[in-house]
Write an enzyme that holds these catalytic residues in place. Structure first.
Site, short mmCIF file in Angstrom:
data_model
loop_
_atom_site.label_atom_id
_atom_site.label_comp_id
_atom_site.label_asym_id
_atom_site.label_seq_id
_atom_site.Cartn_x
_atom_site.Cartn_y
_atom_site.Cartn_z
N ARG A 26 37.68 42.52 53.87
CA ARG A 26 38.65 41.78 53.15
C ARG A 26 39.80 41.33 54.35
NH1 ARG A 26 42.60 44.18 48.90
NH2 ARG A 26 43.34 45.12 50.72
N ARG A 45 39.46 47.55 53.50
CA ARG A 45 40.93 46.92 53.52
C ARG A 45 41.40 47.03 54.86
NH1 ARG A 45 40.94 50.82 49.27
NH2 ARG A 45 41.31 50.01 47.36
N ARG A 62 52.38 47.94 38.03
CA ARG A 62 51.66 48.86 37.70
C ARG A 62 52.24 50.21 38.11
NH1 ARG A 62 48.50 46.20 41.86
NH2 ARG A 62 48.29 47.54 43.69
N CYS A 98 36.01 45.48 41.57
CA CYS A 98 36.49 46.19 42.50
C CYS A 98 37.51 46.87 41.95
CB CYS A 98 36.68 45.53 43.92
SG CYS A 98 37.17 46.26 45.27
N HIS A 116 49.91 55.11 45.91
CA HIS A 116 49.10 55.52 47.12
C HIS A 116 49.08 57.04 47.14
CE1 HIS A 116 49.29 51.60 48.88
NE2 HIS A 116 50.76 51.81 49.19
N ASN A 153 42.85 45.94 40.10
CA ASN A 153 44.47 46.36 40.35
C ASN A 153 45.37 45.45 40.13
OD1 ASN A 153 43.09 48.85 40.75
ND2 ASN A 153 43.61 48.90 42.82
N ASP A 154 45.15 44.31 40.88
CA ASP A 154 46.41 43.43 40.71
C ASP A 154 46.10 42.30 39.45
OD1 ASP A 154 48.26 43.54 42.84
OD2 ASP A 154 46.94 42.71 44.18
N GLU A 159 42.02 38.08 41.65
CA GLU A 159 43.31 38.91 41.39
C GLU A 159 44.13 38.27 40.41
OE1 GLU A 159 43.86 41.49 45.08
OE2 GLU A 159 43.46 39.53 45.87
#
Length: 545
Positions: free
Chosen positions: A328, A292, A460, A497, A187, A449-450, A426
Site C-alpha cells: 500500500r 503498510r 473507533r 482487509c 495500536h 477499520n476506516d 475506506e
C-alpha cells in the site's frame, strides 16, 4: 470470587497473579531548594540520561516494530525541542522547588489543560509527556525501572498501556493484559494480537488487586478475581485444551484455503514491517494482502531515499517468491506523523489531508515510492494499491504520475513489471462509486477499520463510544456487499482487509457475499483458515442468532 466484564481484544486464557501497574502516579514531595543552580544541573543530567535511554530503546525495538518504536523518538524530541525543558527549568528557578516536583507539576498542568481534547495528535503528545515525566522522576528519584513484572509470569493490570511500555517488558513474563482504556483496534491491541497475548479492556483495575490470583478469559472478555478452586480447575482444563487447539491449528499451515464445496478463497497477511515476513511464511499465508509502508517514513528525521525503499521492497519480493505481495502506498497524516513531514495542524485530522491526498500534494515523495516499487517488481510478484481514494479525479492524477514514472524507468532502461494495481475502499464515497473505480484497477481492497468509522461517524478509538461503536452494523455489511457486487460486475477481484476479516463469526457471511480473499494479521491466519474450510456454500446458510 469477583467477576468483571470487559471487551476482549485477543482470545486466549491466562491464569496467574495480577501485577498492578501505576502509570505515572508519583507522589513527589515538594522541597524548597537553596542551590537552584545545582537543581538545574541535576535536571539537565537526568534529561540527558533519559534521552540516551529513549534512543537506545528505539534501536532495540525498531527491528520488532518500526512504527511502534518510533514513539521513543517522539518522546526524545520532546526533551530536545526545549518547550517542556524550559517550563520545568522556569519553575525550578522561579519557585525554588526540587526538580522532580517541577517535572510532576508541569506534567499535571499540561495533562489537565488538554485532557478533554479528542484530537489524536494532542492525545499522543500528552501521553508522551506523561511517559518522559515518569522517566525523569525515576531518574531524579533513583527508583527502579517502572515496569518490573517480577520473577514469575503475571497478568498485568493498568489504567492504560502504550505500545512503548509493552516493548519495555519481559514478554516471557506477560500472561495477559487488563486495562480500563483501549479499543479493539488500537495500536496496543494490534500489538497484543501480534504477540499472541490475551487482552481485555473496559475493566477499571484497583491497587488492591496487586498480587491477587486471577483468571483472564480472552474469549468472553471476563476477569475472575479470587477464583475458587473449582473455577481454577475448570480453566486449567480449558487452558490445556486451548494449547492443544493451537497445536491442531498449526497442522493447517500447509492446507488449502478451500471451502467444503471446493471454492478457493485466499487468506493473505497484513504486515507492518519486514520483521513480519517470517510470520507470513510460517503460517502459510497465500501472500501479503497489505504491507503498510509507513514503517519506513515514521520514527526518523527525514524522508527515506528511493534506494532505501527499493531495497526493502526487493527483500519483500524475493522473500515471497511467486506469492503475491501487495504494497500500500504510504498512508501518512492523522495519527501517523513525523516532525520532518511538517503537516499543518488540522481541526479533524482523521477527516483531513491524509493518505493519497497527502501523496498528491507531495509528488516528489510519491514518485520516489512509486519508482522504488516498480524497480523492485522485477524481483518477484509485487502488487500495489492506493489508500483513501474517494474520487475518479484522484485516479486521473495518480495514473498520470504512474505513467510518468514508468516512462522515466524505460528511458533509463531499468527493468520493471506492469504490476497489478488496486484501491483501498475506506470511505462511503468510494463505496458509492466502486463500480466506476473497479473499471480502472485490477482489485479492490475493503479497509474495514476506516470504512466502519466513517460510515458510523464514530472515532473507533474514542473511549466514550466504546459501547456504541458497532462494526457489525447492517450499514457496514451492506456496503461491503455492494463493493463485492460492483467489483465483480467489472471483472475486478475484491479482498476484505482489516479487523473484520479476522472475525470468524463473519467468515461464512463474507464467503456468501462472494469475496475473493481475506487479509488478516499473521496470528489470525490459521483460525480464519479453519473457519473457511468448515463452510459449505452449496448448503443453505444457518440462521444467524
Amino acid at each position: 470470587m469477583e467477576i468483571y466484564k470487559g471487551t476482549s481484544t485477543f482470545a486466549g486464557i491466562a491464569i496467574g497473579k495480577i501485577r498492578y501497574y501505576h502509570k505515572g502516579e508519583y507522589q513527589v514531595r515538594q522541597n524548597l531548594v537553596s542551590n537552584v543552580k545545582k537543581e538545574l544541573g541535576d535536571f539537565n543530567e537526568a534529561r540527558l540520561k533519559v534521552l540516551q535511554k529513549l534512543k537506545r530503546l528505539y534501536e532495540e525495538n525498531s527491528k520488532l516494530s518500526e512504527k511502534e518504536a518510533s514513539a521513543f523518538l517522539e518522546q526524545a524530541r520532546l526533551l530536545e525541542t526545549g518547550s517542556f525543558q524550559r517550563a520545568v527549568e522556569s519553575m525550578i528557578s522561579a519557585e525554588k522547588v526540587n526538580a522532580a516536583y517541577a517535572v510532576m507539576t508541569t506534567r499535571d498542568e499540561l495533562s489537565n489543560t488538554f485532557r478533554n481534547l479528542e484530537e489524536p495528535s494532542i492525545r499522543r503528545r500528552i501521553s508522551n509527556v506523561q511517559e518522559i515525566s515518569g522517566r525523569l522522576i525515576d531518574e531524579l528519584g533513583g527508583v527502579e525501572p517502572r515496569i518490573n513484572l517480577g520473577k514469575d509470569p503475571v497478568i498485568l493490570a493498568a489504567e492504560v498501556l502504550t505500545p512503548t511500555e509493552i516493548m519495555e517488558m519481559d514478554k516471557e513474563k506477560l500472561l495477559a493484559m487488563v486495562t480500563h482504556q483501549g479499543s479493539e483496534i488500537s495500536h496496543t491491541a494490534i500489538q497484543a494480537k501480534t504477540m499472541g497475548i490475551p487482552s481485555v479492556f473496559g475493566i477499571v483495575p484497583e491497587d488492591e488487586w496487586d498480587g491477587c490470583m486471577a483468571i483472564v478469559d480472552g474469549y468472553t472478555g471476563i476477569l475472575y478475581l479470587h477464583p475458587d478452586s473449582e473455577m481454577v480447575k475448570e480453566y486449567e482444563i480449558r487452558l490445556r485444551a486451548d494449547q492443544e487447539e493451537k497445536e491442531e491449528l498449526l497442522k493447517l499451515k500447509a492446507e488449502k484455503d478451500r471451502t467444503v464445496d471446493g471454492k478457493d478463497v485466499g487468506i493473505y497477511a497484513n504486515i507492518g514491517n519486514l520483521d513480519d515476513l517470517n510470520s507470513v511464511i510460517y503460517y502459510g499465508a497465500t501472500g501479503i494482502g497489505l504491507l503498510r509502508s509507513e514503517f519506513q517514513y515514521l520514527g526518523r528525521e527525514n524522508y527515506p531515499r528511493e534506494n532505501e525503499l527499493f531495497m526493502a521492497y526487493r527483500k519483500v519480493a524475493e522473500t515471497m517468491g511467486e506469492r503475491p505481495a501487495v504494497i500500500r502506498t504510504v498512508d501518512l497524516g492523522a495519527d501517523k506523523q513525523a516532525p520532518y513531514l511538517d503537516i499543518p495542524q488540522e481541526t479533524n485530522p482523521i477527516m483531513g489531508n491524509r493518505g493519497i491526498r497527502l501523496c498528491l500534494d507531495r509528488k516528489m515523495m510519491f514518485k520516489a515510492q512509486l519508482r522504488a516499487i516498480y524497480r523492485a517488481s522485477a524481483y518477484g510478484n509485487l502488487e500495489m494499491m492506493y489508500p483513501m481514494i474517494s474520487s475518479e479525479e484522484e485516479m486521473d492524477e495518480i495514473e498520470a504520475i504512474v505513467e510518468e514514472v514508468k516512462a522515466g524507468l524505460r528511458k533509463k532502461e531499468i527493468p520493471f513489471k506492469d504490476i497489478r494495481v488496486g484501491i483501498m475502499i475506506e470511505t462511503p464515497a468510494a463505496v458509492m462509486i466502486s463500480r466506476e473505480l473497479a473499471k480502472r484497477v485490477d482489485f479492490l481492497s475493503l479497509g474495514t477499520n476506516d470504512l466502519s468509522q466513517y460510515t458510523l461517524a464514530m472515532d473507533r478509538q474514542n473511549p466514550l463510544l466504546r459501547n456504541k461503536y458497532n462494526d457489525h452494523h447492517p450499514a457496514v455489511l451492506r456496503m461491503i456487499e455492494m463493493v463485492i457486487h460492483a467489483g465483480h460486475q467489472e471483472g475486478c477481484q475484491v479482498c476484505i482487509c482489516g479487523e473484520l476479516a479476522a472475525d470468524t463469526k463473519l467468515t461464512e457471511t463474507f464467503l456468501r457475499m462472494g469475496v475473493d480473499s481475506l487479509s488478516v494479521v499473521p496470528a489470525c491466519i490459521l483460525p480464519v483458515r479453519k473457519a473457511l474450510r468448515a463452510v459449505d456454500l452449496s448448503k443453505a446458510p444457518c440462521a444467524r442468532k
